[in-house]
Scaffold this motif. Structure first.
Motif: not given
Length: 217
Positions: A86-95
């Motif tokens: 759990q808690g795998l983060f995907l950084a995005v520039s526009d949510i």
């Protein structure tokens, strides 16, 4: 009795020590059905780098767009229970754009929400679009949990100031658009006068966002 040996203190300045990169390469996700997981991550638009089978194992490697790290899914590669990560983060520039893309691919994803230290969680993106504070959650078929997280600027010390890079053309475009809006406000403060040094201003803005420094005004 067991004895824990503490390393001896060293007078050597850590700045003088050799620097070795330790780049996160792969995270392993336990799944119960390899082919189902393959269909899911392919439907996300992630790149399939490897599909390897052998006696008692089957491993797939996927890489999200613009990511320097990958994931392994398969059987015979982990003793963890399927869906336990759990808690795998995907950084995005526009949510908003990122969530819409996931939904467009037919994948169930939660509504956008925001949370930040000291603030009550709320619905929708963060009111001021504070970096690191807007999210949307989804899971793979086994329940391994992912979070889209909007990251528009980095906190100080989180980016090597000598190696500011962008993972994709799209990420750079978004950064330049933010710089364009900020520069428009800068020109207003200058009385509407055209700024012939706008390329330098853009570069300063983009670099400051990525390194966590103060933005130009």
């Amino acid at each position: 009795m067991s004895v824990i040996h503490q390393p001896e203190a060293s007078n050597q300045n850590t700045a003088d020590l050799p620097r070795f990169d330790m780049k996160l390469e792969v995270v392993t996700l336990p799944v119960s059905d390899v082919e189902r997981a393959k269909r899911f991550y392919e439907s996300l638009g992630w790149r399939l780098d490897a599909d390897v089978q052998g006696e008692g194992f089957h491993v797939l490697q996927f890489t999200p767009p613009g990511s320097s790290s990958s994931v392994h899914v398969g059987k015979g590669i982990s003793s963890a229970a399927p869906g336990s990560v759990q808690g795998l983060f995907l950084a995005v520039s526009d949510i908003e754009a990122a969530r819409a893309d996931v939904a467009r691919r037919g994948i169930e994803i939660g509504d956008i929400f925001h949370r930040a230290p000291g603030e009550v969680p709320g619905t929708g993106p963060h009111p001021t679009r504070r970096t690191y504070s807007s999210y949307a959650a989804f899971s793979d078929p086994d329940g391994n949990g992912w979070l889209l997280q909007e990251v528009t600027s980095r906190l100080p010390g989180r980016v090597d100031t000598d190696a500011v890079t962008f993972a994709s053309r799209a990420e750079l475009v978004v950064a330049l658009r933010r710089a364009s809006v900020a520069h428009g406000e800068h020109e207003k403060r200058m009385g509407g006068q055209y700024d012939v040094n706008w390329p330098d201003w853009y570069a300063d803005h983009v670099f400051a966002e990525q390194t966590g420094e103060s933005l130009p005004t």
